[in-house]
Design a protein around this motif. Structure first.
Motif, short mmCIF file in Angstrom:
data_model
loop_
_atom_site.label_atom_id
_atom_site.label_comp_id
_atom_site.label_asym_id
_atom_site.label_seq_id
_atom_site.Cartn_x
_atom_site.Cartn_y
_atom_site.Cartn_z
N PRO A 159 0.83 -1.22 0.00
CA PRO A 159 0.00 0.00 0.00
C PRO A 159 0.86 1.26 0.00
O PRO A 159 1.92 1.30 0.62
CB PRO A 159 -0.80 -0.12 1.31
N ASP A 160 0.36 2.29 -0.68
CA ASP A 160 1.04 3.59 -0.66
C ASP A 160 1.03 4.18 0.74
O ASP A 160 2.01 4.78 1.19
CB ASP A 160 0.34 4.55 -1.62
N ASP A 161 -0.10 4.00 1.42
CA ASP A 161 -0.25 4.55 2.78
C ASP A 161 -0.51 3.41 3.75
O ASP A 161 -1.62 2.88 3.84
CB ASP A 161 -1.40 5.55 2.80
N LEU A 162 0.50 3.02 4.49
CA LEU A 162 0.39 1.89 5.43
C LEU A 162 -0.57 2.20 6.58
O LEU A 162 -1.17 1.29 7.15
CB LEU A 162 1.76 1.54 5.99
N LYS A 163 -0.74 3.49 6.91
CA LYS A 163 -1.58 3.87 8.04
C LYS A 163 -3.05 3.58 7.78
O LYS A 163 -3.80 3.22 8.69
CB LYS A 163 -1.38 5.34 8.37
N THR A 164 -3.49 3.76 6.53
CA THR A 164 -4.90 3.55 6.20
C THR A 164 -5.20 2.15 5.69
O THR A 164 -6.36 1.78 5.54
CB THR A 164 -5.35 4.58 5.15
N ALA A 165 -4.16 1.38 5.39
CA ALA A 165 -4.35 0.03 4.87
C ALA A 165 -4.79 -0.92 5.99
O ALA A 165 -4.41 -0.74 7.15
CB ALA A 165 -3.05 -0.48 4.25
N PRO A 166 -5.62 -1.91 5.67
CA PRO A 166 -6.06 -2.87 6.69
C PRO A 166 -4.86 -3.62 7.30
O PRO A 166 -3.92 -3.99 6.59
CB PRO A 166 -6.95 -3.83 5.91
N GLN A 167 -4.91 -3.83 8.60
CA GLN A 167 -3.89 -4.62 9.28
C GLN A 167 -4.32 -6.09 9.28
O GLN A 167 -5.52 -6.39 9.22
CB GLN A 167 -3.69 -4.11 10.71
N VAL A 168 -3.35 -6.99 9.36
CA VAL A 168 -3.68 -8.42 9.31
C VAL A 168 -2.97 -9.16 10.44
O VAL A 168 -1.90 -8.75 10.91
CB VAL A 168 -3.28 -9.06 7.96
N VAL A 169 -3.61 -10.25 10.86
CA VAL A 169 -2.99 -11.23 11.75
C VAL A 169 -3.21 -12.59 11.11
O VAL A 169 -4.35 -13.00 10.86
CB VAL A 169 -3.60 -11.21 13.16
N VAL A 170 -2.10 -13.27 10.80
CA VAL A 170 -2.18 -14.57 10.14
C VAL A 170 -1.93 -15.66 11.18
O VAL A 170 -0.86 -15.74 11.77
CB VAL A 170 -1.14 -14.68 9.00
N ASN A 171 -2.95 -16.49 11.39
CA ASN A 171 -2.86 -17.57 12.36
C ASN A 171 -2.65 -18.89 11.63
O ASN A 171 -3.55 -19.38 10.94
CB ASN A 171 -4.14 -17.62 13.21
N ASN A 172 -1.45 -19.45 11.76
CA ASN A 172 -1.17 -20.78 11.21
C ASN A 172 -1.69 -21.79 12.24
O ASN A 172 -1.03 -22.09 13.23
CB ASN A 172 0.33 -20.96 10.99
N VAL A 173 -2.90 -22.28 11.99
CA VAL A 173 -3.64 -23.04 12.99
C VAL A 173 -2.90 -24.29 13.44
O VAL A 173 -2.78 -24.56 14.64
CB VAL A 173 -5.04 -23.41 12.45
N ASN A 174 -2.39 -25.06 12.50
CA ASN A 174 -1.75 -26.33 12.86
C ASN A 174 -0.43 -26.13 13.59
O ASN A 174 -0.09 -26.89 14.51
CB ASN A 174 -1.52 -27.18 11.60
N GLU A 175 0.33 -25.11 13.18
CA GLU A 175 1.61 -24.86 13.82
C GLU A 175 1.49 -23.92 15.03
O GLU A 175 2.48 -23.65 15.71
CB GLU A 175 2.59 -24.27 12.81
N LYS A 176 0.26 -23.43 15.29
CA LYS A 176 0.00 -22.54 16.42
C LYS A 176 0.97 -21.36 16.44
O LYS A 176 1.62 -21.07 17.44
CB LYS A 176 0.07 -23.32 17.73
N LYS A 177 1.02 -20.70 15.30
CA LYS A 177 1.94 -19.58 15.13
C LYS A 177 1.19 -18.41 14.51
O LYS A 177 0.48 -18.58 13.52
CB LYS A 177 3.11 -19.99 14.24
N LYS A 178 1.36 -17.22 15.09
CA LYS A 178 0.70 -16.03 14.57
C LYS A 178 1.74 -15.01 14.12
O LYS A 178 2.78 -14.85 14.76
CB LYS A 178 -0.19 -15.40 15.64
N THR A 179 1.44 -14.33 13.00
CA THR A 179 2.30 -13.26 12.51
C THR A 179 1.43 -12.10 12.06
O THR A 179 0.22 -12.26 11.83
CB THR A 179 3.15 -13.73 11.31
N ALA A 180 2.04 -10.93 11.92
CA ALA A 180 1.30 -9.74 11.50
C ALA A 180 1.64 -9.36 10.07
O ALA A 180 1.55 -8.19 9.69
CB ALA A 180 1.62 -8.59 12.45
N THR A 181 2.01 -10.35 9.27
CA THR A 181 2.36 -10.08 7.88
C THR A 181 1.98 -11.27 7.00
O THR A 181 1.91 -12.41 7.48
CB THR A 181 3.87 -9.81 7.74
N LEU A 182 1.72 -10.98 5.73
CA LEU A 182 1.39 -12.03 4.75
C LEU A 182 2.64 -12.57 4.06
O LEU A 182 2.54 -13.43 3.20
CB LEU A 182 0.44 -11.46 3.70
N TYR A 183 3.81 -12.05 4.44
CA TYR A 183 5.05 -12.42 3.77
C TYR A 183 6.07 -12.97 4.76
O TYR A 183 6.22 -12.45 5.87
CB TYR A 183 5.65 -11.20 3.05
#
Length: 392
Positions: free
Chosen positions: A266-290
């Protein structure tokens, strides 16, 4: 005099044959010793795949012939210097005019193109029947099907001269006809054909590029009536210039060719939706898609979501209550970043690794839309979809 000469020539030929036989035996012994002394490998970074391990010896395995086949694969995979011999064979084949290895065409402009797969008709029918039955169970939920053509279809002009492939357009027409009105068909074929002159597929990998995925997202937005005014403006950024993909590893072609991988940010990170990715089987959470650590590894495409997992639960701050179930293969991984602006939650299920109850996902997560997103080759050979959807 003539007889003596013939006798001498015969004796010389016998000696030469003995020397050749001896050299052959010595080489075989050396190869055997080297193979025995070389530790087995579990994974080939060059081929980007797990290698066959020594199979356990069982009576049933011998009787069925399974053990012999497994052992043959084991010897082939664990042969000393395998990477060197594979590369050598590829070069010899090229000199001889051959332009296909292990189902991969060496095309024009450094393009490697995976051959179009022939459908497993029985399994394909089972998958399509299961999808239609699944649709009947959830009649009030919108369901979409996006089948992405492979590069050998869209960029057939890159194929080597006289290359013959399956008719993937015909395959798609049959699948669409079978699904009927149960699923809304997302026409990404025409979109990709309009942009075939652009870099929409990797040169050395079977995936579409992030640009190709972006055009796929645009086709999705039209079919799913997504309000694109909600999405932030995004720009592409190269995160690596040293990607050499799985088709190069599989075929041995273009091993020195490197290309970029882009992400759209995104051009503007402040207005872009934030994400939390929960890897259910590995019980691991991250705040990025990469997962940028993957850029240090051979399979750099795993940058997107960190690779393939049974189920991911992606929560967002998007201003909506819509929730999407995405049933997919790895083509979807680079599309998901474009979809986070439209859903409060995206449940990502990969049937190849998923063994839980899909009905619980539908109920627990209050799914409002379902999208099946596959590339053509994976879908027509898949043996997992029907089992996951039926859940018997």
């Amino acid at each position: 005099m003539r007889q003596s000469r013939k006798k001498w020539e015969r004796k010389r030929e016998e000696q030469r044959n003995k020397v050749i036989a001896l050299l052959f035996i010595v080489m075989m012994v050396i190869f055997c010793v080297v193979n025995i002394a070389t530790a087995d490998r579990e994974f080939s970074a060059k081929e980007n795949r797990a290698l066959e391990q020594r199979p356990g010896l069982t009576i049933s395995g011998i009787e069925s012939g399974r053990w012999m086949k497994q052992y043959e694969s084991y010897v082939s995979d664990q042969f000393a210097g395998r990477d060197f011999w594979v590369a050598l064979k590829s070069r010899i084949d090229l000199i001889a005019g051959k332009r296909k290895a292990n189902g991969v065409f060496k095309g024009k402009d450094h393009y490697l193109l995976e051959d179009i797969a022939r459908p497993d008709e029985e399994q394909l029918k089972a998958n399509l029947d299961a999808m239609k039955k699944f649709r009947e169970t959830y009649k009030d939920i919108s369901m979409y099907m996006m089948l992405v053509p492979n590069a050998a279809n869209i960029e057939s002009d890159k194929l080597p001269y006289c290359a013959v492939t399956e008719d993937q357009d015909k395959q798609f027409q049959k699948i669409k006809a079978s699904l009927g009105t149960a699923f809304q068909w997302v026409n990404v074929e025409d979109t990709l054909k309009k942009h075939k002159a652009e870099e929409i597929y990797y040169h050395t990998d079977h995936h579409w590029t992030t640009l190709g995925a972006y055009y796929g997202y645009q086709a999705l937005a039209v079919a799913m009536k997504l309000d694109t005014s909600k999405a932030p403006a995004m720009k592409p950024y190269a995160v690596t210039n040293s990607f050499n993909g799985t088709l190069s590893s599989t075929s041995g072609y273009e091993t020195d060719y490197h290309e970029p991988i882009y992400i759209y940010a995104p051009d503007d990170l402040k207005t872009a939706p934030q994400v939390v990715v929960n890897n259910v089987n590995e019980k691991k959470k991250t705040a990025t898609l990469y997962d940028t650590s993957k850029l240090k590894e051979k399979d750099k495409y795993a940058l997107f979501l960190g690779g393939n997992y049974p189920v991911l639960d992606i929560r967002t701050t998007a201003d909506t209550t819509d929730r999407l179930l995405l049933v997919k293969d790895s083509y979807a991984n680079s599309v998901i970043p474009f979809l986070t602006a439209y859903y409060r939650e995206i449940i990502v299920v990969d049937p190849r690794y998923y063994y839980d109850d899909i009905r619980e996902v539908m109920k627990k997560n209050k799914i409002t839309s379902v999208l099946f997103l596959y590339n053509g080759n994976t879908f027509v050979q898949d043996n997992s979809i029907s089992g996951v959807l039926q859940n018997d």
